[in-house]
Design an enzyme around this catalytic site. Structure first.
Site, PDB file in Angstrom:
ATOM      1  N   SER A 195      11.136   4.485  -0.357  1.00 29.34           N
ATOM      2  CA  SER A 195      10.712   3.685   0.801  1.00 29.34           C
ATOM      3  C   SER A 195       9.531   2.760   0.545  1.00 29.34           C
ATOM      4  O   SER A 195       9.197   1.945   1.418  1.00 29.34           O
ATOM      5  CB  SER A 195      10.410   4.598   1.991  1.00 29.34           C
ATOM      6  OG  SER A 195      11.605   5.102   2.536  1.00 29.34           O
ATOM      7  N   VAL A 196       8.912   2.833  -0.616  1.00 31.14           N
ATOM      8  CA  VAL A 196       7.949   1.790  -0.979  1.00 31.14           C
ATOM      9  C   VAL A 196       8.675   0.438  -1.053  1.00 31.14           C
ATOM     10  O   VAL A 196       8.066  -0.625  -0.909  1.00 31.14           O
ATOM     11  CB  VAL A 196       7.248   2.135  -2.307  1.00 31.14           C
ATOM     12  CG1 VAL A 196       6.307   1.024  -2.754  1.00 31.14           C
ATOM     13  CG2 VAL A 196       6.452   3.438  -2.157  1.00 31.14           C
TER      14      VAL A 196
END
Length: 345
Positions: free
Chosen positions: A74-75
């Site tokens: 999710s970065v």
């Protein structure tokens, strides 16, 4: 080590030897023949720490290092948000466009959902992982997320009225980028973000289409043994978590968030301004692809075999990146501890 002394002393941090000794202590569980970690500490754009511990590939015995590419999970969302903001600057879309303008096959329940809602996790859309068929083993892609949501004529709340972290929203945003730009999402990222910033090792990975150089493989600890768990059925979705990157490329990304080399100042302001309050402990607000917490902005990435985080303290011009290829632990507390060694508030 002597070269770092002026920077560290100006930061009010411990003396270099002390800071590095404390860092080694913090990283003790990542040393040796185990899934590893790569750590970057930047101050004023200069690397105070840039190195790896442990292994990127247990089977081949390849050590983790600055060039090791980890799946960001999710970065990735901050890059998806930047892609949308670039297209807004181009006049190709508006953040207040209804999502059904771009993805008309979504059901009527999505009528009130805008791109802004998707960016800020306020759409109320059902999470696609909750409606995947039981026993799903084939990997799904962003287009499959759309197909799953086409059958969900409901939202969890009226769009814009609440916060609910949504992988669905960022998968849909990747499809919107494709339709607004005329390029597939991976190509858009490469042409408009990675290549201009010199992020040569970074890729939105598609199996069979590209190769991840210096790749870290993901692992999970099962009954005391590290087992390769690199992919899950959701690992091929790009918009919410499909980018692979490394420390040096993320240093270039961090630099671009301080000036207008990629995004205009007004776009950066939107990215880092509170778009909504959240229901997450110790995270007062969410922007576009970033969690906002007082002096810091940050985002974690968690997927099978990987746990990552980037934490930025813009006022101190300090950034800590921790990338790991293991299922546990969550590295956010570790990144905060590392940041305090080098002057974080």
């Amino acid at each position: 080590m002597l070269r770092l002394l002026p920077l560290l002393m100006l930061a009010g941090a411990p003396a270099p030897d002390t800071a590095m000794e404390r860092l080694e202590a913090l990283m003790r569980d990542y040393r040796g023949q185990v899934p590893g970690a790569s750590v970057l500490v930047l101050r004023d754009g200069q690397p105070l720490v840039r190195r790896g511990w442990g292994l990127a590939d247990l089977e081949a015995g390849i050590p983790a290092g600055p060039h090791t590419n980890y799946r960001l999970a999710s970065v990735t969302k901050q890059f998806t948000a930047a892609a949308v903001l670039l297209l807004a600057e181009d006049g190709r879309l508006s953040l207040d466009d209804p999502v059904r303008r771009w993805l008309p096959s979504l059901p009527p329940a999505a009528d009130a959902v805008t791109l802004r809602h998707l960016l800020s996790h306020t759409s109320g859309l059902v999470d696609y992982e909750d409606v995947m068929p039981e026993g799903q083993d084939r990997q799904v892609h962003d287009a499959d997320v759309l197909r799953l949501l086409e059958g969900q004529d409901r939202t969890c709340f009226p769009p814009g009225s609440a916060y609910r972290y949504s992988n669905s929203g960022y998968a849909l945003l990747a499809l919107v980028v494709e339709r607004a730009s005329g390029l597939d999402f991976a190509t858009f990222l490469r042409r408009r973000i990675f290549r201009p910033l010199g992020m040569a090792g970074t890729v939105a990975h598609r199996e069979g289409v590209d190769v991840v150089a210096h790749r870290a493989w993901g692992y999970s600890l099962v009954d005391g043994v590290w087992v390769r768990t690199d992919q899950s059925p959701t690992s091929a979705v790009l918009g919410d978590g499909g980018i692979y990157s490394n420390l040096d490329d993320l240093a270039r990304w961090d630099a671009a968030l301080y000036d207008d080399r990629l995004l205009r100042p007004e776009s950066l302001a939107l990215m880092f301004s509170p778009a909504t309050a959240t229901d997450e402990p110790d995270v007062p607000h969410y922007g576009f692809g970033w969690r906002l917490n007082g002096d810091s902005v940050w985002h974690s990435g968690e997927t099978i075999g990987f746990r990552n985080v980037i934490v930025r303290w813009p006022r101190q011009r300090l950034t800590v990146v921790v990338l790991t290829n293991r299922n546990d632990p969550e590295p956010y507390p570790l990144a905060l501890a590392i940041g305090r060694l080098f002057g974080a508030p």
